[in-house]
Structure formats: structure tokens, C-alpha cells
Write an enzyme that holds these catalytic residues in place. Structure first.
Site, PDB file in Angstrom:
ATOM      1  N   ARG A  75       1.634   6.984  -7.317  1.00 35.57           N
ATOM      2  CA  ARG A  75       2.557   8.609  -6.465  1.00 35.57           C
ATOM      3  C   ARG A  75       3.057   9.702  -7.355  1.00 35.57           C
ATOM      4  NH1 ARG A  75       4.128   5.623  -1.794  1.00 35.57           N
ATOM      5  NH2 ARG A  75       2.872   6.105   0.083  1.00 35.57           N
ATOM      6  N   HIS A 123       1.292  -0.980  -0.231  1.00 37.60           N
ATOM      7  CA  HIS A 123       0.108  -0.178   0.089  1.00 37.60           C
ATOM      8  C   HIS A 123       0.853   1.322  -0.218  1.00 37.60           C
ATOM      9  CE1 HIS A 123      -4.423   0.989   0.237  1.00 37.60           C
ATOM     10  NE2 HIS A 123      -3.647   2.180   0.795  1.00 37.60           N
TER      11      HIS A 123
END
Length: 384
Positions: free
Chosen positions: A339, A284
């Protein structure tokens, strides 16, 4: 679909450049939600650092006829061996972010995974991608809600359903707590001042409206305030998966089923027994367990043991084309990043998705040509 032309903004030729620009363009609370891990950020940093310990062997005198990034996965040939991972609250970090990224992924012929808790609906993203987007299910507490969301994903022609197993609890994230972004979120005077200091973000947010959990809207009581929203989310979702919860999903879902968040061999063994088509080895993004392994370590073991029985993919910690190459050489059959793409959109707005995919394709192509790797499946031959 013809291969998308590669275009890169020369001011931002790395994901690090995009991250630095993103930090200047969006409010601190939004950037820290995107950028942070959990607890002391140990696993966040370890993820990338340990991927970068992997070294590749070039064969300079071999007969080389060119390198090809195209990769077959679940019956579809993608233009590159990477895709866009599911990210929650994308519209908080940059307005309209899921739509920007879904469009770029579709045009570049790479997979986009929509999160249950992001800010565009299953139906809207399916429309943008002509039914090619994947959907990641955050497991509902009620069977009725689970079944309805799965039926919507099926109606939207999502080819792959991703179920999440690494959020049995909500990660302890000090930055988000300080910023009032823990559940329930709060808008403090400090946060409002941050917004006023980022006019381009503020104007785009005004243009697109306050971000909402668009996929969940049909199930949410009207007029929820922020405090009630936190309670609703806690009551509606149960992140803890087990075999009994997976079996009815496998029975109901006729497409490909992927388990995301796997971190050990025992869970992969169970996934194979349950008829799951693929696993994404992930922690995660270092946001759940600071005391756990980085992703590259279990990936290497899992790929060696089960790579011929189930599709083994990976996310968490990858930030560049060389990182993708290192992961593929270690046994990943496909990779995902979250990201990196969000930095791109926060940095460059509507052009951020196209730029970031183009950048990663260019970097990966250069590595393949440099080490004389002709096809993605040949990367393990270059592992030192």
C-alpha cells in the site's frame, strides 16, 4: 549500480501524507480497493498497531562508525532491506503503476515483485528491471497454464518465484461489494461520476488505456465482457495451495522459491521440508482473515525458531522506516510493503515510486543512526 541519490518532495514527508493526497487524486472505488481490508477491518488496523508496540533500545555511548542499510538476500546485495510487494490491479489505482514502481525499484536497487493479476506483463517488467524483478504466481487450476507462466518467468530471468498460499478463498470486502468491484466488477453511474471528478486520473487512464491483466492476456478468450471475466478468473485459478501442488513447482523452478502468506510455524516446517528458500510472513495486508493474528506476532515466533534454516521475511502493516526497523528487530531478514508504494504513485504519479523509496530509506537510515545500529543484521540487538 551506484547508489541512487535520495530526493524527497517536502510537501509529502510521510506515507500518511501520501495516503491523504492519493485519496484526493483517485476515484473513491479505486482508493477503497487499495485502502481497505476485509469484513470490519480489524486485522488491517491491528497489523500496524501491533508492529508499533515494538520498542527499540538506543546505545548512545557506543563507538559508532556509521550505519549501512545494504542487505544481502538470495545472493544479491540490495541497497535497503525492503522491497515492493505484489499488488493486484495496480493500473486501476494509478495508470502505469507497475511500470513506475518497477523502474524506481530497479534504480534504487530494491526488489519489485510483480503480481500475476496486476496490469503489466512479466516480459515488460523484466525489460524495465533488466531481469531483476521477482514474480508472484497466483496458482492456476490447470497444470498446463501453471507450467507456461513459470516458463515465461524463467525466460524473463526472474531470480525469485513467489507462490501465494493465503488466498484459498476470495476475501469478503464490503467496500468493494458496495463499489461494484467484487467479481464480476461493474461500472455504475456512481462510479462514472467519481471518475469525472478526478480529471488527472481520468486523463492518465485515457493516455494508457483501460487496465488489463496483461500477463494473463495470452490465455484469455478474446472479447470477454466484465461478467465473463469474473467467470474466467474463477475457473482459471485455484488459490488453495498444498504440498502436492508445491512439489512440481519446486522441481520445475531452478531459481529461488518463496512462499508468501505464511502465518504459523507448522506451514514453515512444511516449507523447509519442501525445499523452499524463503517465506514471507503475511496476512495479505489484512484483506483475507479479519479474525487472524497481526503479522508481527507469528513473525517473531517463526524467526526465533526457523531463522537459521530459511529466509524469514515479512509484509502487511508496515508503513514507515521505523516500522521496517521494528520488524527487523523482531527477526525479519527482509520486509515488503504494498500500500505505501501505491499511495506514493497515486499521490505523485510518475515520481511516486522514487519519492516513496527515498522517504523510507531516509527514515530507516535515521533510526539506524539514532540507535547506533551499524548493520541491518544488528537490529535484534536493539529489541527491548
Amino acid at each position: 549500480m551506484s547508489q541512487k541519490e535520495i530526493k524527497i518532495n517536502p510537501k509529502y514527508p510521510s506515507v500518511t501524507d501520501l495516503r491523504n493526497r492519493a485519496q484526493k487524486r483517485i476515484p473513491k472505488f479505486a482508493f477503497e480497493y487499495l485502502d481497505g481490508g476485509c469484513n470490519e477491518d480489524v486485522n488491517l488496523h491491528k497489523n500496524t498497531a501491533e508492529i508499533r508496540e515494538v520498542e527499540l533500545l538506543p546505545y548512545y555511548l557506543s563507538k559508532h562508525t556509521g550505519s549501512q542499510m545494504k542487505t544481502e538476500l538470495f545472493g544479491h546485495v540490495y541497497d535497503a532491506p525492503f522491497g515492493i510487494a505484489p499488488v493486484g490491479l495496480q493500473g486501476l489505482m494509478w495508470p502505469n503503476a507497475p511500470e513506475i514502481l518497477a523502474k524506481a525499484a530497479f534504480e534504487h536497487n530494491v526488489p519489485f515483485i510483480l503480481s500475476t493479476v496486476t496490469t503489466s506483463s512479466i516480459e515488460r517488467i523484466s525489460e524495465i528491471t533488466e531481469g531483476k524483478s521477482w514474480f508472484q504466481l497466483y496458482h492456476p487450476a490447470e497444470d498446463r497454464l501453471r507450467d507456461d507462466i513459470i516458463k515465461r518467468a524463467e525466460a524473463a530471468e526472474c531470480p525469485v518465484l513467489v507462490i501465494l498460499c493465503d488466498v484459498p478463498t476470495f476475501g469478503f470486502r464490503p467496500r468493494d461489494i458496495r463499489n461494484g468491484l467484487a467479481m464480476p466488477p461493474k461500472m455504475s453511474v456512481k462510479n462514472i461520476l467519481q471518475v469525472l471528478g478526478k480529471p488527472s486520473w481520468a486523463m492518465e487512464t485515457l493516455k494508457h488505456g483501460q487496465p488489463n491483466f496483461e500477463t494473463l492476456k495470452p490465455y484469455m478468450p478474446k472479447g470477454l465482457d466484465l461478467a465473463q471475466l469474473g467467470k474466467f478468473m474463477d475457473q482459471t485459478f485455484s488459490g488453495r495451495l498444498n504440498e502436492e501442488k508445491i512439489k512440481p513447482i519446486r522441481d520445475m523452478w531452478k531459481g529461488k522459491l518463496v512462499l508468501k502468506g505464511v502465518a504459523n510455524e507448522a506451514d514453515v516446517e512444511k516449507a523447509i521440508q519442501l525445499g523452499i528458500d524463503g517465506v514471507i510472513v503475511s496476512n495479505h495486508g489484512g484483506r483475507q482473515l479479519d479474525a487472524g493474528e497481526s503479522t508481527i506476532k507469528p513473525l517473531t515466533r517463526i524467526a526465533a525458531k526457523y531463522g537459521d534454516q530459511i529466509k524469514v521475511m515479512m509484509d502487511s502493516g508496515l508503513r514507515s522506516g521505523p516500522d521496517i526497523a521494528r520488524s527487523m528487530a523482531s527477526g525479519a531478514q527482509f520486509t515488503f510493503m504494498g500500500r505505501s508504494f501505491m499511495y506514493g504513485v497515486a499521490a505523485l504519479g510518475a515520481k511516486g515510486g522514487d519519492h516513496t523509496i527515498s522517504l523510507l530509506k531516509t527514515e530507516l537510515q535515521q533510526v539506524m543512526e539514532q540507535i547506533c545500529c551499524e548493520e541491518v543484521k544488528d537490529f535484534p540487538n536493539h529489541l527491548i
